[in-house]
Scaffold this motif. Structure first.
Motif, PDB file in Angstrom:
ATOM      1  N   GLN A   1     -16.209  -2.975 -11.534  1.00 29.80           N
ATOM      2  CA  GLN A   1     -15.809  -1.596 -11.752  1.00 29.80           C
ATOM      3  C   GLN A   1     -15.144  -1.075 -10.483  1.00 29.80           C
ATOM      4  O   GLN A   1     -15.548  -1.423  -9.374  1.00 29.80           O
ATOM      5  CB  GLN A   1     -17.030  -0.726 -12.088  1.00 29.80           C
ATOM      6  N   THR A   2     -14.151  -0.234 -10.639  1.00 28.68           N
ATOM      7  CA  THR A   2     -13.415   0.179  -9.446  1.00 28.68           C
ATOM      8  C   THR A   2     -12.790   1.556  -9.594  1.00 28.68           C
ATOM      9  O   THR A   2     -12.510   1.999 -10.710  1.00 28.68           O
ATOM     10  CB  THR A   2     -12.302  -0.839  -9.116  1.00 28.68           C
ATOM     11  N   LYS A   3     -12.577   2.218  -8.449  1.00 30.05           N
ATOM     12  CA  LYS A   3     -11.827   3.472  -8.406  1.00 30.05           C
ATOM     13  C   LYS A   3     -10.545   3.301  -7.586  1.00 30.05           C
ATOM     14  O   LYS A   3      -9.908   4.281  -7.209  1.00 30.05           O
ATOM     15  CB  LYS A   3     -12.685   4.602  -7.838  1.00 30.05           C
ATOM     16  N   MET A   4     -10.158   2.034  -7.326  1.00 32.13           N
ATOM     17  CA  MET A   4      -8.882   1.801  -6.647  1.00 32.13           C
ATOM     18  C   MET A   4      -7.735   2.262  -7.535  1.00 32.13           C
ATOM     19  O   MET A   4      -7.802   2.173  -8.762  1.00 32.13           O
ATOM     20  CB  MET A   4      -8.711   0.312  -6.335  1.00 32.13           C
ATOM     21  N   LYS A   5      -6.663   2.727  -6.903  1.00 31.32           N
ATOM     22  CA  LYS A   5      -5.466   3.068  -7.649  1.00 31.32           C
ATOM     23  C   LYS A   5      -4.858   1.794  -8.234  1.00 31.32           C
ATOM     24  O   LYS A   5      -5.078   0.691  -7.746  1.00 31.32           O
ATOM     25  CB  LYS A   5      -4.475   3.791  -6.750  1.00 31.32           C
TER      26      LYS A   5
END
Length: 455
Positions: A287-291
């Motif tokens: 899971q990630t919040k990277m652009k």
């Protein structure tokens, strides 16, 4: 009182609640705002759409609390569990499903039920009749405001993150290999359910550096919610220490690289099949919040994914839930408006299975009430009972946070050895006790008597 039950939200909990109540003979109107009103995470208008992982987690009903919950739900005629098994994918000891056919099958079953009417509309106010609110983490703004106005409580919130999905034919299998950790599974297909990408120490260190430096999604002013620990973005885990990922989703244990069997990888990235065709794989625990641009660059640093194409990149969304211990009674009813029950993730349970389980229970409780019957309390010794007890009275209201089902919610079994050495026997004792209690409760439910307040 109207004999029709209105259910708001057609996710896991709402779909399960509708199925249970309808099978008890209650007319159900299921309100789902999609696809007319979309959300950040949903792609379709299907009911019970899986928006994050395609896994219902462990299916071990003897040693795992979520596997026990699977067992209890199946014994109660769960539409979610029965459909999941019908669309099962190889995943070692986990229950993973082909997400689109699964959701389409649940939708078809609910549409075909003679007691269920599905209405595509957004509900913006709290209804006056018998209602279950199962709108999940992405409750519409108008309804969320109506709930907040009624409860007088500020909504608690945290953030959920979504993992990316890769096209299987873009994975370099001269580097990666198929194997479930510790070769789990009874068949060869199960034992080879995951694709593994090995990393050397230098690969891992460079990956961590890139992960920490990557552009991340910024939250809006005033968004101060934390993360649910069971769904942490990988970059948040990396910020807690450079070795965190290597001891978490990237741990190299239980795996042997057939391309280089004498060298143990420093870390391993696993991908799990996401559809029955085997054309899509999701990156486990990523899971990630990277652009988006950063995700593509960072994930292509993983050996075997250097030429990968992505069917979906990761993302992050806000998740709201009510302070259930202060607001709900032991029948899952809103104390200030007892015609309304809450179910699913909005109650402060976390996970597909837990959400569906609370829908199952809310549907049965609502149906019994509409029939003028009183159901006995669900035994806390069961997985279902432990979970509902946690959200309606077992948790401290001041520190209430989303919770997966786990054996820490169960009353202890006396006389068993504590610690890791006695864990296997202890968990088996928990599950044996739970199965007996759940079977007995279902039997008593079938013999439920009219309540004294019934007309």
């Amino acid at each position: 009182m109207s004999k029709t039950l209105h259910i708001i939200g057609g996710g896991m909990a709402g779909s399960e609640a509708a199925w249970q109540a309808a099978n008890a003979g209650i007319p159900v109107v299921l309100h789902e705002m999609r696809p007319t009103v979309g959300t950040f995470a949903h792609r379709t208008g299907s009911l019970a759409e899986m928006v994050c992982s395609n896994s219902f987690r462990s299916d071990d009903h003897e040693q795992n609390a979520v596997g026990l919950l699977h067992w209890e739900m199946r014994n109660a005629g769960s539409i979610i569990m029965d459909t999941a098994y019908a669309h099962r994918l190889p995943a070692g000891g986990a229950l993973a499903v082909d997400r689109d056919p699964f959701a389409e099958a649940v939708t078809a079953k609910l549409r075909a039920h003679p007691n269920i009417t599905i209405v595509g509309e957004e509900i913006t106010a709290l209804p006056d009749g018998p209602t279950i609110i199962a709108t999940g983490p992405l409750t519409s703004g108008a309804l969320a405001n109506a709930i907040a106005a009624e409860t007088g409580q500020d909504a608690l919130a945290f953030f959920d993150a979504i993992a990316p999905i890769v096209y299987a034919d873009t994975i370099d299998m001269s580097i990666a290999w198929e194997q479930s950790r510790y070769d789990k599974g009874e068949t060869l297909e199960e034992q080879r359910a995951y694709i593994n990408c090995p990393m050397t120490r230098d690969d891992y260190e460079a990956f961590i550096d890139a992960l920490l430096a990557a552009d991340k999604t910024e939250f809006h002013e005033g968004e101060t919610a934390g993360y649910f620990d069971g769904c942490l973005p990988i970059e948040v885990m990396a910020e807690r220490g450079r070795e965190t990922l290597r001891h978490g989703p990237m741990k190299p244990v239980g795996l042997t690289n057939p391309h280089n069997p004498t060298v143990k990888p420093w870390a391993v990235v696993q991908l799990r099949r996401d559809n029955a065709l085997g054309t899509l794989y999701n990156i486990v625990g990523f899971q990630t919040k990277m652009k988006y641009g950063a995700q593509t660059a960072v994930f292509k640093m993983i050996p075997g994914l250097q030429d990968a194409s992505f069917a979906r990149l990761g993302g992050i969304h806000r998740n709201t839930f009510i302070n259930s211990p202060t607001l709900l009674d032991d029948q899952m009813r809103l104390r200030s408006r007892p015609n309304i029950r809450f179910a699913g993730q909005i109650t402060g349970v976390e996970g597909y299975v837990e959400s569906a389980a609370m829908g199952l229970l809310a549907g049965r409780l609502a149906a019994a009430e509409l029939k003028g019957e009183t159901l006995p309390p669900v035994p806390q010794e069961t997985a279902m009972g432990a979970l509902v007890h946690h959200i309606t009275g077992g948790a401290e209201a001041k520190t209430f946070q989303p919770m997966n089902v786990n054996f820490g919610l169960f009353p202890p079994v006396e006389g068993l050895k504590a610690g890791r050495r006695g864990r296997k026997d202890r968990y088996k004792a928990y599950t044996d006790r739970a199965k007996a209690a759940w079977t007995a409760w279902l039997g008593r439910e079938a013999e439920a008597k009219p309540s004294s307040s019934a007309a």
